[in-house]
Write an enzyme that holds these catalytic residues in place. Structure first.
Site, PDB file in Angstrom:
ATOM      1  N   ASP A  13       1.173  -1.636  -0.464  1.00  0.00           N
ATOM      2  CA  ASP A  13      -0.185   0.121   0.256  1.00  0.00           C
ATOM      3  C   ASP A  13       0.638   1.014   0.123  1.00  0.00           C
ATOM      4  OD1 ASP A  13      -2.656  -1.222  -0.001  1.00  0.00           O
ATOM      5  OD2 ASP A  13      -2.222  -1.682   2.619  1.00  0.00           O
ATOM      6  N   LYS A  35       0.499  -7.918  -3.006  1.00  0.00           N
ATOM      7  CA  LYS A  35      -0.167  -7.642  -3.195  1.00  0.00           C
ATOM      8  C   LYS A  35      -0.278  -6.058  -3.415  1.00  0.00           C
ATOM      9  CE  LYS A  35      -3.528  -7.063   0.202  1.00  0.00           C
ATOM     10  NZ  LYS A  35      -4.796  -4.624  -0.233  1.00  0.00           N
ATOM     11  N   ASP A  62      -5.819  -6.969  -5.997  1.00  0.00           N
ATOM     12  CA  ASP A  62      -6.875  -6.955  -4.791  1.00  0.00           C
ATOM     13  C   ASP A  62      -7.555  -5.916  -5.198  1.00  0.00           C
ATOM     14  OD1 ASP A  62      -8.047  -6.737  -2.692  1.00  0.00           O
ATOM     15  OD2 ASP A  62      -6.362  -5.594  -1.343  1.00  0.00           O
ATOM     16  N   LYS A  64     -11.159  -5.859  -5.881  1.00  0.00           N
ATOM     17  CA  LYS A  64     -12.084  -6.208  -4.991  1.00  0.00           C
ATOM     18  C   LYS A  64     -13.593  -5.592  -6.175  1.00  0.00           C
ATOM     19  CE  LYS A  64     -10.418  -5.338  -0.294  1.00  0.00           C
ATOM     20  NZ  LYS A  64      -9.398  -4.407  -0.317  1.00  0.00           N
ATOM     21  N   HIS A  66     -17.031  -5.566  -7.387  1.00  0.00           N
ATOM     22  CA  HIS A  66     -17.921  -5.541  -7.272  1.00  0.00           C
ATOM     23  C   HIS A  66     -18.487  -4.136  -8.299  1.00  0.00           C
ATOM     24  CE1 HIS A  66     -21.258  -5.028  -3.974  1.00  0.00           C
ATOM     25  NE2 HIS A  66     -21.750  -5.502  -4.900  1.00  0.00           N
ATOM     26  N   ASP A  67     -19.224  -4.966  -9.316  1.00  0.00           N
ATOM     27  CA  ASP A  67     -20.259  -4.796 -10.582  1.00  0.00           C
ATOM     28  C   ASP A  67     -21.264  -5.512 -11.185  1.00  0.00           C
ATOM     29  OD1 ASP A  67     -21.288  -2.424 -12.274  1.00  0.00           O
ATOM     30  OD2 ASP A  67     -19.224  -1.316 -12.113  1.00  0.00           O
ATOM     31  N   ILE A  68     -21.659  -5.272 -11.966  1.00  0.00           N
ATOM     32  CA  ILE A  68     -23.085  -5.759 -12.587  1.00  0.00           C
ATOM     33  C   ILE A  68     -22.233  -7.034 -13.284  1.00  0.00           C
ATOM     34  CG2 ILE A  68     -24.418  -4.445 -13.159  1.00  0.00           C
ATOM     35  CD1 ILE A  68     -23.618  -4.446 -16.187  1.00  0.00           C
ATOM     36  N   PRO A  69     -22.544  -8.676 -13.447  1.00  0.00           N
ATOM     37  CA  PRO A  69     -22.014  -9.191 -14.099  1.00  0.00           C
ATOM     38  C   PRO A  69     -21.179  -9.449 -14.758  1.00  0.00           C
ATOM     39  CG  PRO A  69     -24.031  -9.833 -12.713  1.00  0.00           C
ATOM     40  CD  PRO A  69     -23.947  -9.032 -13.585  1.00  0.00           C
ATOM     41  N   ASN A  70     -21.397  -8.822 -16.857  1.00  0.00           N
ATOM     42  CA  ASN A  70     -20.216  -8.856 -17.580  1.00  0.00           C
ATOM     43  C   ASN A  70     -19.319  -7.999 -17.402  1.00  0.00           C
ATOM     44  OD1 ASN A  70     -20.480  -8.972 -20.400  1.00  0.00           O
ATOM     45  ND2 ASN A  70     -20.320  -6.264 -20.155  1.00  0.00           N
ATOM     46  N   THR A 126     -12.854  -6.647   6.559  1.00  0.00           N
ATOM     47  CA  THR A 126     -12.069  -6.370   7.733  1.00  0.00           C
ATOM     48  C   THR A 126     -12.078  -5.021   9.217  1.00  0.00           C
ATOM     49  OG1 THR A 126      -9.878  -6.529   7.352  1.00  0.00           O
ATOM     50  CG2 THR A 126     -10.972  -8.548   8.040  1.00  0.00           C
ATOM     51  N   ARG A 186      -2.091  -8.777  13.157  1.00  0.00           N
ATOM     52  CA  ARG A 186      -1.002  -7.715  13.452  1.00  0.00           C
ATOM     53  C   ARG A 186      -0.316  -8.862  14.793  1.00  0.00           C
ATOM     54  NH1 ARG A 186      -2.035  -5.186  10.177  1.00  0.00           N
ATOM     55  NH2 ARG A 186      -3.185  -2.819   9.779  1.00  0.00           N
ATOM     56  N   GLN A 195      -8.510  -0.936  11.317  1.00  0.00           N
ATOM     57  CA  GLN A 195      -9.015  -2.720  11.679  1.00  0.00           C
ATOM     58  C   GLN A 195      -8.768  -3.271  12.853  1.00  0.00           C
ATOM     59  OE1 GLN A 195      -8.570  -4.012   8.805  1.00  0.00           O
ATOM     60  NE2 GLN A 195      -6.402  -3.958   7.478  1.00  0.00           N
ATOM     61  N   ARG A 216       0.535  -2.540   6.928  1.00  0.00           N
ATOM     62  CA  ARG A 216       1.652  -1.357   6.869  1.00  0.00           C
ATOM     63  C   ARG A 216       2.610  -1.955   8.656  1.00  0.00           C
ATOM     64  NH1 ARG A 216      -4.440   1.806   8.599  1.00  0.00           N
ATOM     65  NH2 ARG A 216      -4.584  -0.401   7.673  1.00  0.00           N
TER      66      ARG A 216
HETATM   67  O1  C5P Z   1      -1.947  -1.918   6.532  1.00  0.00           O
HETATM   68  P1  C5P Z   1      -2.480  -3.600   6.713  1.00  0.00           P
HETATM   69  O2  C5P Z   1      -2.038  -4.649   7.408  1.00  0.00           O
HETATM   70  O3  C5P Z   1      -3.612  -3.218   7.514  1.00  0.00           O
HETATM   71  O4  C5P Z   1      -3.255  -4.137   5.410  1.00  0.00           O
HETATM   72  C1  C5P Z   1      -4.172  -5.387   4.939  1.00  0.00           C
HETATM   73  C2  C5P Z   1      -4.064  -4.692   3.452  1.00  0.00           C
HETATM   74  O5  C5P Z   1      -5.589  -5.915   3.183  1.00  0.00           O
HETATM   75  C3  C5P Z   1      -4.851  -4.151   3.059  1.00  0.00           C
HETATM   76  O6  C5P Z   1      -4.456  -3.489   1.106  1.00  0.00           O
HETATM   77  C4  C5P Z   1      -6.103  -3.722   2.783  1.00  0.00           C
HETATM   78  O7  C5P Z   1      -7.072  -2.979   1.596  1.00  0.00           O
HETATM   79  C5  C5P Z   1      -6.795  -5.425   2.963  1.00  0.00           C
HETATM   80  N1  C5P Z   1      -8.144  -5.859   3.330  1.00  0.00           N
HETATM   81  C6  C5P Z   1      -8.387  -5.759   4.674  1.00  0.00           C
HETATM   82  N2  C5P Z   1      -9.404  -6.878   4.167  1.00  0.00           N
HETATM   83  C7  C5P Z   1     -10.146  -6.826   3.102  1.00  0.00           C
HETATM   84  C8  C5P Z   1      -9.779  -6.925   2.258  1.00  0.00           C
HETATM   85  C9  C5P Z   1      -8.665  -6.390   2.015  1.00  0.00           C
HETATM   86  O8  C5P Z   1      -7.845  -5.233   5.141  1.00  0.00           O
HETATM   87  N3  C5P Z   1     -11.301  -7.993   4.166  1.00  0.00           N
END
Ligand code: C5P
Length: 245
Positions: A13, A35, A62, A64, A66-70, A126, A186, A195, A216
């Site tokens: 990130d 990622k 990553d 994620k 999320h939209d219409i299937p096509n 999360t 963590r 988180q 992080r």
């Molecule tokens: O810095 P940290 O360890 O919190 O990063 C977690 C990573 O996982 C972030 O890139 C975040 O976008 C991703 N993520 C998340 N929860 C989800 C899906 C992805 O924290 N459910």
């Protein structure tokens, strides 16, 4: 999958090529995948995949979807064509959206002679706690995660993204071959940040998480390599008696 290195995914990130180069060069021999999330992708675009791949790294994209299937299927097809190793959609996009994404990924990998990337679905972020879920009309994290995990399995995807706190429930509902990719991890003595449903690397592995996604605590560390080494040690400690695949 007993090798802890393979099970650690570093969330890149950051938003500059220099930071990516520095982190991938330093960490590639010690982690399983990198990622690329929204921050990095919106900053540098798909060229970032090649940069990581040329340095020997595997890519989990990553976005994620999320939209219409096509739309989701077409974006999944394009991402598959870049030779990424893992990509994801939101399970709340529904069964049909996930099925179309899976078909597109399978077809594109076959057409290009690529190894099919793992396609997984986000259950509940999360960063959302019980109150947040109530506000958006969903039940407890546990109920919602299990419901989405079962739907994801029905759509034929490889697994889900969830909190390690829910790994055991997902395993019970969907079996040991279904992947659980868990952010919200963590290491001991680190900040939770935004988180909420978190565990330590040791607890996540013990619960059976297939992959741990950590950002992080590694990327913002003074010494990212030392942070990775500490995390791998904590993962190894959790591996005894774990149920992970
Ligand atoms: O810095 P940290 O360890 O919190 O990063 C977690 C990573 O996982 C972030 O890139 C975040 O976008 C991703 N993520 C998340 N929860 C989800 C899906 C992805 O924290 N459910």
């Amino acid at each position: 999958m007993t090798n802890m290195k393979e099970r650690l995914i570093v969330a890149l990130d950051v938003d500059t090529k220099d930071e990516v180069r520095r982190l991938v060069k330093m960490l590639e021999p010690y982690v399983g995948m990198f990622k690329v999330g929204l921050q990095l992708f919106t900053s540098l675009g798909p060229a970032i995949f090649e940069l990581i791949q040329e340095a020997g790294g595997k890519v989990f994209v990553d976005l994620k979807l999320h939209d219409i299937p096509n739309t989701v299927a077409q974006a999944s097809r394009v991402l598959t064509g870049y030779g990424v190793d893992m990509l994801n959609v939101h399970a709340s996009g529904g069964l049909y959206m996930m099925e179309k994404a899976r078909e597109a990924v399978e077809e594109e990998a076959l057409a290009k002679g690529l190894v099919k990337p793992k396609l997984i679905a986000v259950t509940i972020l999360t960063s959302l706690g019980e109150k947040d879920l109530e506000q958006i009309g969903l039940g407890t994290p546990q109920e919602s995660v299990v419901r989405f995990a079962k739907l994801t399995k029905k759509a034929g995807l490889d697994g889900v993204v969830a909190s390690p706190q829910e790994t055991k429930l997902i395993r019970q509902a969907c079996g040991n071959d279904f992947l659980t990719v868990t952010p919200g991890v963590r290491p001991l003595n680190s900040q939770a940040g935004d988180q909420k449903r978190i565990t330590t690397p040791q607890e996540a592995i013990r619960a059976g998480s297939s992959y741990l996604v950590i950002g992080r605590p590694i990327t913002a560390a003074v010494d990212p390599l030392a942070a990775v080494q500490q995390i791998i040690e904590e993962m190894e400690a959790g591996h005894v008696n774990s149920t992970g695949n």
